[in-house]
Write an enzyme that holds these catalytic residues in place. Structure first.
Site, PDB file in Angstrom:
ATOM      1  N   CYS A  21       0.854  -1.176   0.000  1.00  0.00           N
ATOM      2  CA  CYS A  21       0.000   0.000   0.000  1.00  0.00           C
ATOM      3  C   CYS A  21       0.897   1.236   0.000  1.00  0.00           C
ATOM      4  CB  CYS A  21      -0.858  -0.021   1.266  1.00  0.00           C
ATOM      5  SG  CYS A  21      -1.819   1.486   1.503  1.00  0.00           S
TER       6      CYS A  21
ATOM      7  N   CYS B 155      -1.295   3.924  -6.292  1.00  0.00           N
ATOM      8  CA  CYS B 155      -2.125   3.234  -5.304  1.00  0.00           C
ATOM      9  C   CYS B 155      -2.302   1.813  -5.814  1.00  0.00           C
ATOM     10  CB  CYS B 155      -3.480   3.922  -5.162  1.00  0.00           C
ATOM     11  SG  CYS B 155      -4.700   2.929  -4.271  1.00  0.00           S
TER      12      CYS B 155
HETATM   13  N1  DGL Z   1      -3.985   0.472  -1.723  1.00  0.00           N
HETATM   14  C1  DGL Z   1      -3.791   1.720  -0.995  1.00  0.00           C
HETATM   15  C2  DGL Z   1      -2.618   2.493  -1.600  1.00  0.00           C
HETATM   16  O1  DGL Z   1      -1.797   1.905  -2.314  1.00  0.00           O
HETATM   17  C3  DGL Z   1      -5.140   2.356  -0.890  1.00  0.00           C
HETATM   18  C4  DGL Z   1      -5.248   3.605  -0.122  1.00  0.00           C
HETATM   19  C5  DGL Z   1      -6.525   3.802   0.669  1.00  0.00           C
HETATM   20  O2  DGL Z   1      -6.988   2.903   1.384  1.00  0.00           O
HETATM   21  O3  DGL Z   1      -6.983   4.948   0.610  1.00  0.00           O
HETATM   22  O4  DGL Z   1      -2.411   3.649  -1.370  1.00  0.00           O
END
Ligand code: DGL
Length: 263
Positions: free
Chosen positions: A74, A186
């Site tokens: 993430c 993301c």
């Molecule tokens: N998968 C997360 C990222 O790479 C998602 C972010 C979120 O939950 O807002 O930033």
């Protein structure tokens, strides 16, 4: 050699394509994937809030699964909490940050698009990344929280028209600014890579951090003598309410699709 599992964590399903990359290349490894849907979305939280969430979640995971290493699959969690986590725990952490550096090497017209969560777009870490590696480029940043929310909560029962409508403002922004490369900052966006590529057209390249991160994980396991010799079942953990049955069916479906056992 170390047969303990490798921990993956994201606010939801976003980290699964990263896990898939590694599973294909390291079939002996066992994985625990935590979808921290109790705290979804990470991208609207402030730094301190998110650091506290990550420290608490990792501490609980350490107690339950004794991981040998953790992958913050993430970008939002990584840009905010990677340093703190490394200082607080005794196992290695590998983070995922926006692929600004490779984008700066690749762009021809020096115009880079970056789409990510609000937190990642605003964060000082991202500013530094751009200053250090892409100072000769113009970076067009787009906070796209509504696309993240759509992927986490609605993608599983949406059709192509809905998908195209959700990504349309992002596509327009990058086309208007004539970028020749878009960084998926993301991990959730990987699920719409095909549609984004079709809408942006063949002259715009899309990149993410999967190769770099995957290779880094392999390097860390090798260097620290942490590779596994015996595989056990992989686990998919939801931290939050099980919400509706339909939503759970989606999580079950997606975890099985990625070869994980939902618990
Ligand atoms: N998968 C997360 C990222 O790479 C998602 C972010 C979120 O939950 O807002 O930033």
């Amino acid at each position: 050699m170390n047969n303990s599992p490798l921990l993956f964590i994201d606010s939801g399903i976003g980290g699964l394509p990263y896990l898939e990359w590694l599973k294909k290349r390291m079939p002996e490894e066992s994985f625990v994937y935590i979808a921290d849907n109790k705290n979804f979305p990470f991208g609207t939280k402030n730094r301190n809030e998110l650091i506290n969430i990550m420290v608490a979640t990792i501490a609980e995971a350490e107690e339950q699964y004794s991981p040998k290493a953790a992958v913050l699959a993430c970008n939002t969690a990584s840009v905010v909490s990677l340093d703190v986590l490394r200082n607080n725990f005794n196992f290695p952490f590998i983070g995922v940050v926006p692929a600004i550096k490779p984008a700066a090497f690749t762009t021809k017209n020096k115009r880079i698009g970056l789409m990510a969560s609000n937190r990642t777009i605003e964060d000082e870490y991202t500013e530094r990344l751009i200053k250090d590696f892409a100072s000769d480029c113009e970076v067009f940043k787009l906070a796209a929280g509504e696309i993240i929310d759509f992927i986490e909560n609605r993608l599983y029962n949406s059709d192509q028209d809905e998908i195209r409508a959700v990504i349309a403002p992002a596509v327009k922004y990058f086309k208007d600014n004539e970028v020749d490369i878009v960084v998926l900052g993301c991990t959730h966006f990987l699920f719409l890579e095909k549609e984004l590529q079709e809408e942006l057209g063949g002259n715009v390249m899309i990149i993410d951090s999967r190769d770099g991160v995957g290779r880094q994980i392999m390097r860390v396991l090798e260097d620290k003598d942490l590779k596994s010799g015996r595989k056990t079942d992989d686990k998919f953990i939801l931290t939050g309410n099980k919400e509706s049955n339909e939503k759970i069916r989606n999580y079950t479906w997606i975890s099985e699709k990625y070869g994980l056992c939902a618990v």
